[in-house]
Scaffold this active site. Sequence first.
Site, PDB file in Angstrom:
ATOM      1  N   GLU A  87     -10.232   4.091   4.067  1.00  0.00           N
ATOM      2  CA  GLU A  87      -9.386   4.834   3.144  1.00  0.00           C
ATOM      3  C   GLU A  87      -9.836   4.473   1.737  1.00  0.00           C
ATOM      4  OE1 GLU A  87      -5.300   5.647   5.645  1.00  0.00           O
ATOM      5  OE2 GLU A  87      -5.223   4.234   3.972  1.00  0.00           O
ATOM      6  N   HIS A 101      -3.779  14.243   0.775  1.00  0.00           N
ATOM      7  CA  HIS A 101      -3.925  13.388   1.956  1.00  0.00           C
ATOM      8  C   HIS A 101      -2.706  13.506   2.865  1.00  0.00           C
ATOM      9  CE1 HIS A 101      -4.865   9.954   4.467  1.00  0.00           C
ATOM     10  NE2 HIS A 101      -3.719   9.374   4.127  1.00  0.00           N
ATOM     11  N   THR A 156      -8.649  -5.707   4.215  1.00  0.00           N
ATOM     12  CA  THR A 156      -8.616  -4.803   3.070  1.00  0.00           C
ATOM     13  C   THR A 156      -9.665  -5.302   2.085  1.00  0.00           C
ATOM     14  OG1 THR A 156      -6.244  -4.389   3.345  1.00  0.00           O
ATOM     15  CG2 THR A 156      -7.209  -3.843   1.203  1.00  0.00           C
ATOM     16  N   GLN A 199      -3.124   2.151  15.202  1.00  0.00           N
ATOM     17  CA  GLN A 199      -2.051   2.610  14.316  1.00  0.00           C
ATOM     18  C   GLN A 199      -1.203   3.688  14.987  1.00  0.00           C
ATOM     19  OE1 GLN A 199      -3.516   4.307  10.669  1.00  0.00           O
ATOM     20  NE2 GLN A 199      -1.500   4.685   9.828  1.00  0.00           N
ATOM     21  N   TYR A 226       1.160   5.791  -0.476  1.00  0.00           N
ATOM     22  CA  TYR A 226       0.788   7.020   0.226  1.00  0.00           C
ATOM     23  C   TYR A 226       0.990   8.152  -0.775  1.00  0.00           C
ATOM     24  CZ  TYR A 226       1.041  10.142   4.433  1.00  0.00           C
ATOM     25  OH  TYR A 226       0.844  11.090   5.409  1.00  0.00           O
ATOM     26  N   ARG A 280      -7.331   3.667  13.613  1.00  0.00           N
ATOM     27  CA  ARG A 280      -6.431   4.803  13.811  1.00  0.00           C
ATOM     28  C   ARG A 280      -5.805   4.828  15.201  1.00  0.00           C
ATOM     29  NH1 ARG A 280      -5.246   6.125   8.700  1.00  0.00           N
ATOM     30  NH2 ARG A 280      -7.081   6.777   7.520  1.00  0.00           N
ATOM     31  N   GLU A 319      -9.342   4.048  -1.886  1.00  0.00           N
ATOM     32  CA  GLU A 319      -8.148   3.839  -2.705  1.00  0.00           C
ATOM     33  C   GLU A 319      -8.492   3.140  -4.012  1.00  0.00           C
ATOM     34  OE1 GLU A 319      -4.698   2.249  -0.857  1.00  0.00           O
ATOM     35  OE2 GLU A 319      -5.224   2.970   1.154  1.00  0.00           O
ATOM     36  N   LYS A 342      -3.695  -1.853  10.315  1.00  0.00           N
ATOM     37  CA  LYS A 342      -4.065  -1.943   8.902  1.00  0.00           C
ATOM     38  C   LYS A 342      -4.337  -3.370   8.436  1.00  0.00           C
ATOM     39  CE  LYS A 342      -3.153   2.351   7.335  1.00  0.00           C
ATOM     40  NZ  LYS A 342      -4.042   3.168   6.486  1.00  0.00           N
ATOM     41  N   ASP A 354      -8.983   0.465   2.328  1.00  0.00           N
ATOM     42  CA  ASP A 354      -7.956   0.069   3.292  1.00  0.00           C
ATOM     43  C   ASP A 354      -8.454   0.453   4.685  1.00  0.00           C
ATOM     44  OD1 ASP A 354      -5.544  -0.720   4.422  1.00  0.00           O
ATOM     45  OD2 ASP A 354      -4.615   1.235   4.105  1.00  0.00           O
ATOM     46  N   TYR A 389       2.842   2.632  15.286  1.00  0.00           N
ATOM     47  CA  TYR A 389       3.530   2.837  14.009  1.00  0.00           C
ATOM     48  C   TYR A 389       4.955   3.374  14.136  1.00  0.00           C
ATOM     49  CZ  TYR A 389       3.302   7.963  13.574  1.00  0.00           C
ATOM     50  OH  TYR A 389       3.486   9.307  13.721  1.00  0.00           O
ATOM     51  N   ARG A 410       1.292  16.819  12.976  1.00  0.00           N
ATOM     52  CA  ARG A 410       2.499  17.631  13.172  1.00  0.00           C
ATOM     53  C   ARG A 410       2.166  19.105  12.906  1.00  0.00           C
ATOM     54  NH1 ARG A 410       3.857  13.422   9.969  1.00  0.00           N
ATOM     55  NH2 ARG A 410       4.001  14.770   8.115  1.00  0.00           N
ATOM     56  N   ASP A 463       0.842  -1.194   0.000  1.00  0.00           N
ATOM     57  CA  ASP A 463       0.000   0.000   0.000  1.00  0.00           C
ATOM     58  C   ASP A 463       0.874   1.240   0.000  1.00  0.00           C
ATOM     59  OD1 ASP A 463      -2.588   1.112  -0.075  1.00  0.00           O
ATOM     60  OD2 ASP A 463      -2.469   1.598   2.048  1.00  0.00           O
ATOM     61  N   GLU A 470      -9.514  12.601   7.910  1.00  0.00           N
ATOM     62  CA  GLU A 470      -9.453  13.943   7.328  1.00  0.00           C
ATOM     63  C   GLU A 470     -10.805  14.642   7.368  1.00  0.00           C
ATOM     64  OE1 GLU A 470      -6.943  13.777   3.481  1.00  0.00           O
ATOM     65  OE2 GLU A 470      -7.639  11.739   3.881  1.00  0.00           O
ATOM     66  N   THR A 480      -4.620   6.535   0.163  1.00  0.00           N
ATOM     67  CA  THR A 480      -5.864   7.281   0.243  1.00  0.00           C
ATOM     68  C   THR A 480      -5.939   8.356  -0.823  1.00  0.00           C
ATOM     69  OG1 THR A 480      -5.852   6.945   2.621  1.00  0.00           O
ATOM     70  CG2 THR A 480      -7.329   8.640   1.785  1.00  0.00           C
TER      71      THR A 480
END
Length: 404
Positions: free
Chosen positions: A191, A124, A249, A232, A119, A229, A193, A245, A225, A236, A133, A117, A352, A338
């Site tokens: 997600e 996104h 799927t 994760q 990114y 959260r 995708e 994850k 996907d 992660y 962040r 998968d 999001e 995503t």
Amino acid sequence: MPPFDVPEGDPFGPHNLPYGVFSPPGSSERTVGVRLGDHVLDAGAAAHALGSPYASLLARPSLNPLLAAGRTAWSDVRRALTAWVTVPAHRETVGPLFHPLSEVTLHLPFEVADYVDFYASENHARNVGQIFRPDAADSLTPNWKHLPIGYHGRAGTVVVSGTDVVRPSGQRKAPADAAPVFGPSVRLDIEAEVGFVVGAPSQLGRPVPLADFRDHVFGLCLLNDWSARDVQAWEYVPLGPFLGKSFTTSVSAWITPLDALDAARVAPPGRTHALLPYLDDTDEEPGGYDLRITVTVNGHTVSEPPFSTMYWTAAQQLAHMTVNGASLRTGDLYGSGTVSGPSERERGSLLELTWNGRDALELPDGKRTFLEDGDVVTLSAWAPGPDGVRVGLGEVTGRVTPAV
């Protein structure tokens, strides 16, 4: 309506002809099928009845033999199928081999070898960076514009559309908690995708260049996907996604061949950083696809992400995935990551859409931040086709069931 008489403009008309695997009514036997409107053609039986040399590839319980046969066979079979469903002389032979879509059982169309998968949406990635962040000078990580970031998933938990999604359990730890706790995820997400299905394998030690993308990738499908959260977020660092994850799927029951999407090819967004030669697609055919995705929760539209905005293309992802010499296997599946557009209504995840749970979605059946048990999520999509007609992609649906 007879199977041949597909209404003009039907997104699953003879210009499309996606492949799947089905069981006829009253049978447990699986075989390759091709969708035409609201019917499914038993492709293996048709090939046998019409004396096709490709009957041995189509009268199978999986698409893998056809996938492995390579691009020449893919093109030949597609031409033959188009003739079988459009030439009047074939109606008497082929007509009885159609089944109403509503009466068949659809299965996972291919045996998944590996699952990766990516990114690849800048929108996104920037949204996620701003959420987690907020004080960073740049919401993207330093490597993001230089390579397609990805991770290896779990091939054995790829399931076909319509399969229930059991709420996963795992460790989670909120910032204010003194220690982690174990239990069902309380931040279950989606997600939106697009998945790409590898047909022809490659040799170990030999990278696959951009120009060879269509020699190896058979087609694409919608992919959800599912993501826990909270699990994760705790797990992660430092190695990335794992249990948050890998539980499920979902993919469509229908694989749309790339040859059906020639009219949907578009150039990707303008690149802002120079690319290393193996990723530089300046002189390649347009690598993007104009796919219009719709995401619904319990039948209510919550987002319409545009795939044409994806920064990294499927060809670049394939080139990067193999540049170290990693080989491809028939049945490899890789997800785009995503799909999110620039506007709030185009975000492809609840993370999001609700800004990590801060802004609840107002739905007719109640507010949502993350998914509740019983929620049904559906991804659907279409792409521009020849002469203005749409090419439909098979939908992906999953219903959340309680943790065990």
